[in-house]
Write a protein that holds these residues in place. Structure first.
Motif, mmCIF file in Angstrom:
data_model
loop_
_atom_site.group_PDB
_atom_site.id
_atom_site.type_symbol
_atom_site.label_atom_id
_atom_site.label_comp_id
_atom_site.label_asym_id
_atom_site.label_seq_id
_atom_site.Cartn_x
_atom_site.Cartn_y
_atom_site.Cartn_z
ATOM 1 N N VAL A 50 0.662 -1.282 -0.135
ATOM 2 C CA VAL A 50 0.056 -0.028 0.106
ATOM 3 C C VAL A 50 0.910 1.201 -0.156
ATOM 4 N N LEU A 51 1.800 1.180 0.818
ATOM 5 C CA LEU A 51 2.746 2.365 0.939
ATOM 6 C C LEU A 51 3.513 2.598 -0.484
ATOM 7 N N GLU A 52 3.967 1.539 -0.809
ATOM 8 C CA GLU A 52 4.867 1.691 -2.136
ATOM 9 C C GLU A 52 4.064 2.238 -3.410
ATOM 10 N N GLU A 53 2.808 1.573 -3.457
ATOM 11 C CA GLU A 53 1.684 1.986 -4.555
ATOM 12 C C GLU A 53 1.201 3.110 -4.559
ATOM 13 N N ALA A 54 0.883 3.821 -3.134
ATOM 14 C CA ALA A 54 0.668 4.964 -2.946
ATOM 15 C C ALA A 54 1.546 5.887 -3.510
ATOM 16 N N ASP A 55 2.824 5.848 -3.171
ATOM 17 C CA ASP A 55 3.978 6.610 -3.793
ATOM 18 C C ASP A 55 4.065 6.557 -5.074
ATOM 19 N N ALA A 56 3.811 5.208 -5.786
ATOM 20 C CA ALA A 56 3.885 5.151 -7.279
ATOM 21 C C ALA A 56 2.738 6.118 -7.825
ATOM 22 N N TYR A 65 0.065 14.715 -2.737
ATOM 23 C CA TYR A 65 -0.655 14.585 -1.793
ATOM 24 C C TYR A 65 -1.913 13.833 -2.597
ATOM 25 N N LEU A 66 -2.706 13.090 -2.051
ATOM 26 C CA LEU A 66 -4.052 12.602 -2.698
ATOM 27 C C LEU A 66 -5.297 13.023 -1.749
ATOM 28 N N ASP A 88 -4.061 4.531 7.297
ATOM 29 C CA ASP A 88 -3.992 5.415 8.367
ATOM 30 C C ASP A 88 -2.497 6.113 8.648
ATOM 31 N N ASP A 89 -1.564 5.387 8.316
ATOM 32 C CA ASP A 89 -0.225 6.027 8.365
ATOM 33 C C ASP A 89 0.033 7.092 6.944
ATOM 34 N N LEU A 95 0.224 12.501 3.179
ATOM 35 C CA LEU A 95 0.176 12.183 1.957
ATOM 36 C C LEU A 95 -1.339 11.896 1.559
ATOM 37 N N VAL A 96 -2.183 11.290 2.409
ATOM 38 C CA VAL A 96 -3.383 10.977 1.787
ATOM 39 C C VAL A 96 -4.567 11.777 2.696
ATOM 40 N N ARG A 97 -5.399 12.676 2.240
ATOM 41 C CA ARG A 97 -6.361 13.481 2.968
ATOM 42 C C ARG A 97 -7.422 12.492 3.602
ATOM 43 N N ASN A 98 -8.067 11.561 2.789
ATOM 44 C CA ASN A 98 -9.301 10.854 3.194
ATOM 45 C C ASN A 98 -9.158 9.372 2.653
ATOM 46 N N VAL A 99 -9.648 8.445 3.429
ATOM 47 C CA VAL A 99 -9.787 6.996 3.296
ATOM 48 C C VAL A 99 -11.049 6.457 2.510
#
Length: 238
Positions: A50-56, A65-66, A88-89, A95-99
């Motif tokens: 998740v962390l890697e793909e969000a960054d990608a 940011y998303l 959550d992290d 880096l992410v405003r909303n889930v």
């Protein structure tokens, strides 16, 4: 035209093109609500993935940011505690405003809320006159999050339904606008229709100006035809 919500996904293979469009547009980044999704197969939903793909995704989109990041499907290596801990992290790191989550059922939504520290902001799901998703809409009202309706025109099939066409004729408008107005007449629901031309983009946006009356909404609610267009192995409704 006035659109400010852009919905994409790593799985669609168009994040880079979307990012180029955002860069070329005259609209400031902070005025655009940008959402993307992490897929359990093409991206993976373990904590590290998740962390890697969000960054990608952010690199492909050219943003730092998303506004919204979704779990695209609760299948594959999705596991609520591990997967959503990464979300959550990402929120905690700014880096992410909303889930968000997508294609969940009530039980999976309950599990996700228990696992998340951040509030659940949105649930994206197929929703149209042939699949009204009344239980999910009720859950969204109870827990105060937004249902984001994809395929709100039922892949175009709803446009030919006699009830939809009759209402469109009475209002001197298009069947597409009637469908979209019906979708968004429900509390806590927004629509993200696909469009393949400028004319369709304009028509979809103009749906916000159409107000259906109670009889119109009740007539569409009473449509008995049921059909789901989006399926995949392991979907929670199977």
């Amino acid at each position: 035209m006035g659109y400010r919500h852009v919905d994409t996904a790593e799985h669609y293979g168009n994040e880079r093109a979307v990012g180029e469009g955002l860069t070329r547009a005259a609209v400031p980044r902070e005025e655009v609500f940008l959402a993307t999704k992490i897929h359990p197969v093409t991206g993976g939903l373990t904590y590290e993935e998740v962390l890697e793909e969000a960054d990608a995704s952010m690199n492909r989109l050219g943003v730092d940011y998303l506004d919204l990041l979704y779990v695209h499907w609760p299948v594959g290596d999705y596991e609520a505690t591990e997967t959503l801990r990464a979300f959550d992290d990402l929120v905690e790191d700014g880096l992410v405003r909303n889930v968000g989550v997508s294609n969940f059922d009530i039980d999976l939504l309950d599990e996700a809320r228990q696992a998340l520290e951040a509030p659940l902001f949105a649930h994206q799901v197929e929703l149209h006159p042939f699949l009204p998703q009344s239980r999910l809409r009720a859950d969204a009202q109870t827990h105060d999050y937004t249902v984001v309706a994809y395929s709100p025109l039922a892949r175009g099939e709803a446009l030919d339904h006699p009830t939809i066409r009759d209402i469109a004729e009475r209002h001197d408008t298009s069947p597409a606008r009637v469908c979209l107005s019906w979708v968004t007449s429900h509390d806590n629901v927004v629509a993200i229709p696909k469009a393949t031309s400028r004319q369709h983009l304009e028509d979809n946006l103009a749906a916000s100006e159409l107000e259906l009356d109670e009889d119109d909404i009740a007539s569409i609610d009473a449509i008995e035809q049921r059909k789901r267009f989006v399926e995949r192995d392991g979907a929670p409704w199977q």
